[in-house]
Design a protein around this motif. Structure first.
Motif, PDB file in Angstrom:
ATOM      1  N   GLU A 186      -4.802  -0.460   9.477  1.00 12.71           N
ATOM      2  CA  GLU A 186      -3.658  -0.868   8.654  1.00 12.71           C
ATOM      3  C   GLU A 186      -3.822  -0.408   7.209  1.00 12.71           C
ATOM      4  O   GLU A 186      -2.856   0.072   6.589  1.00 12.71           O
ATOM      5  N   VAL A 187      -5.035  -0.518   6.672  1.00 12.03           N
ATOM      6  CA  VAL A 187      -5.299  -0.017   5.319  1.00 12.03           C
ATOM      7  C   VAL A 187      -5.106   1.491   5.265  1.00 12.03           C
ATOM      8  O   VAL A 187      -4.528   2.037   4.315  1.00 12.03           O
ATOM      9  N   PHE A 188      -5.587   2.174   6.303  1.00 15.34           N
ATOM     10  CA  PHE A 188      -5.401   3.618   6.424  1.00 15.34           C
ATOM     11  C   PHE A 188      -3.921   3.974   6.372  1.00 15.34           C
ATOM     12  O   PHE A 188      -3.504   4.884   5.658  1.00 15.34           O
ATOM     13  N   LEU A 189      -3.107   3.243   7.125  1.00 13.31           N
ATOM     14  CA  LEU A 189      -1.660   3.483   7.157  1.00 13.31           C
ATOM     15  C   LEU A 189      -1.035   3.312   5.776  1.00 13.31           C
ATOM     16  O   LEU A 189      -0.246   4.153   5.333  1.00 13.31           O
ATOM     17  N   ILE A 190      -1.387   2.241   5.118  1.00 12.62           N
ATOM     18  CA  ILE A 190      -0.788   1.932   3.819  1.00 12.62           C
ATOM     19  C   ILE A 190      -1.093   3.020   2.797  1.00 12.62           C
ATOM     20  O   ILE A 190      -0.205   3.480   2.068  1.00 12.62           O
ATOM     21  N   PHE A 191      -2.349   3.467   2.779  1.00 15.02           N
ATOM     22  CA  PHE A 191      -2.745   4.431   1.750  1.00 15.02           C
ATOM     23  C   PHE A 191      -2.382   5.867   2.118  1.00 15.02           C
ATOM     24  O   PHE A 191      -2.012   6.658   1.245  1.00 15.02           O
TER      25      PHE A 191
ATOM     26  N   LYS B 227       4.526  -5.729  17.197  1.00 12.53           N
ATOM     27  CA  LYS B 227       3.663  -6.060  18.324  1.00 12.53           C
ATOM     28  C   LYS B 227       2.255  -6.105  17.766  1.00 12.53           C
ATOM     29  O   LYS B 227       1.669  -5.096  17.412  1.00 12.53           O
ATOM     30  N   VAL B 228       1.729  -7.306  17.656  1.00 10.17           N
ATOM     31  CA  VAL B 228       0.509  -7.571  16.902  1.00 10.17           C
ATOM     32  C   VAL B 228      -0.676  -6.806  17.474  1.00 10.17           C
ATOM     33  O   VAL B 228      -0.847  -6.710  18.698  1.00 10.17           O
ATOM     34  N   GLY B 229      -1.510  -6.253  16.595  1.00 11.10           N
ATOM     35  CA  GLY B 229      -2.651  -5.466  17.029  1.00 11.10           C
ATOM     36  C   GLY B 229      -3.722  -6.281  17.736  1.00 11.10           C
ATOM     37  O   GLY B 229      -3.951  -7.448  17.423  1.00 11.10           O
ATOM     38  N   HIS B 230      -4.359  -5.635  18.709  1.00 13.71           N
ATOM     39  CA  HIS B 230      -5.540  -6.160  19.399  1.00 13.71           C
ATOM     40  C   HIS B 230      -5.352  -7.573  19.940  1.00 13.71           C
ATOM     41  O   HIS B 230      -6.207  -8.442  19.772  1.00 13.71           O
TER      42      HIS B 230
ATOM     43  N   SER C 281      -3.548  -7.805   8.967  1.00 15.63           N
ATOM     44  CA  SER C 281      -3.988  -8.248   7.646  1.00 15.63           C
ATOM     45  C   SER C 281      -2.810  -8.722   6.799  1.00 15.63           C
ATOM     46  O   SER C 281      -1.650  -8.389   7.063  1.00 15.63           O
ATOM     47  N   ASP C 282      -3.122  -9.493   5.776  1.00 20.22           N
ATOM     48  CA  ASP C 282      -2.091  -9.963   4.849  1.00 20.22           C
ATOM     49  C   ASP C 282      -1.361  -8.786   4.207  1.00 20.22           C
ATOM     50  O   ASP C 282      -0.138  -8.834   4.025  1.00 20.22           O
ATOM     51  N   SER C 283      -2.097  -7.732   3.849  1.00 27.14           N
ATOM     52  CA  SER C 283      -1.468  -6.593   3.175  1.00 27.14           C
ATOM     53  C   SER C 283      -0.470  -5.888   4.090  1.00 27.14           C
ATOM     54  O   SER C 283       0.603  -5.460   3.642  1.00 27.14           O
TER      55      SER C 283
END
Length: 228
Positions: free
Chosen positions: A173-178, A196-199, A207-209
């Motif tokens: 998710e951080v990878f996606l955002i940045f 569709k929630v991960g894992h 994550s919150d972000s």
């Protein structure tokens, strides 16, 4: 799909894309239920999938592909898979021999519409736009954990985005955002979002972000009957 994953995309022309096909807990029960859904929607088009997407090589995401797809003679026009073919135990040779199998470089990210996964209504029917937002975002040296490498899809129809996260983690998710930056804002602008929630709802995902960014109105969790 119980403690597993299997998502069927049905396009306006009745063609189909299957995202993952696996389950470990209650596999025998779940395989029958997945087979019933596939048979129902394949009736009008014969035994054919426009595409099969295997998000990553965890068994609960692909261990029913052999029995429900390959052994039943289902034609798969294109296969998209995360990770490497050799990690898909039992179907790795099928993957490597498939004439239209698409793998991804490490750290793949894109906001581009994938024609082989999408539907063009030609101005008469609304389009279905499918994007592969991320694939293989994790550390390639960490073989024990394939989850961060999961393919992440977005499916856009009218003003609705549906995010299919596979087993992606907060790292993904951080990878996606940045990596996507302002491009993800363009995808989100003026649209409602479903997640569709991960894992399977694990605390290593969602994550919150990521939630603050996409602000989903609805969330789905694919999991079996167990205490989390």
């Amino acid at each position: 799909a119980g403690q597993g994953d299997s998502t069927l995309i049905v396009y306006p022309d009745d063609t189909l894309t299957l995202v993952d096909c696996g389950c470990k807990k209650n596999k025998n029960i779940v395989s029958t239920e997945i087979a019933e859904v596939l048979d129902r929607f394949m009736t009008s088009k014969g035994k054919r999938l426009k595409a099969l997407v295997l998000t990553h090589p965890d068994g609960d995401h692909y261990n029913l592909v052999e029995s429900l797809i390959i052994n039943k003679g289902v034609t798969v026009d294109t296969v998209y898979y995360g990770g490497v073919a050799s990690d898909y135990t039992g179907i790795s040779s099928w993957l490597t021999k498939h004439k239209n199998a698409v793998s991804f470089s490490q750290g793949h990210s894109s906001i581009d519409v994938v024609p082989g996964l999408s539907f063009d209504g030609g101005g008469r029917t609304p389009n279905v736009e499918v994007r592969i937002l991320a694939a293989n975002a994790g550390n390639p040296k960490v073989k024990a954990d394939a989850n961060p490498n999961s393919i992440v899809l977005s499916v856009t129809y009218f003003d609705l985005n549906i995010f299919l996260m596979g087993d992606s983690t907060t790292l993904t998710e951080v990878f996606l955002i940045f990596r996507l930056g302002s491009d993800i804002d363009k995808l989100l602008k003026g649209r409602r979002n479903v997640l569709k929630v991960g894992h399977h709802g694990s605390n290593t995902s969602t994550s919150d972000s990521w939630l603050r960014l996409i602000k989903p109105q609805v969330c789905f969790v694919s999991s079996d009957t167990r205490t989390f």
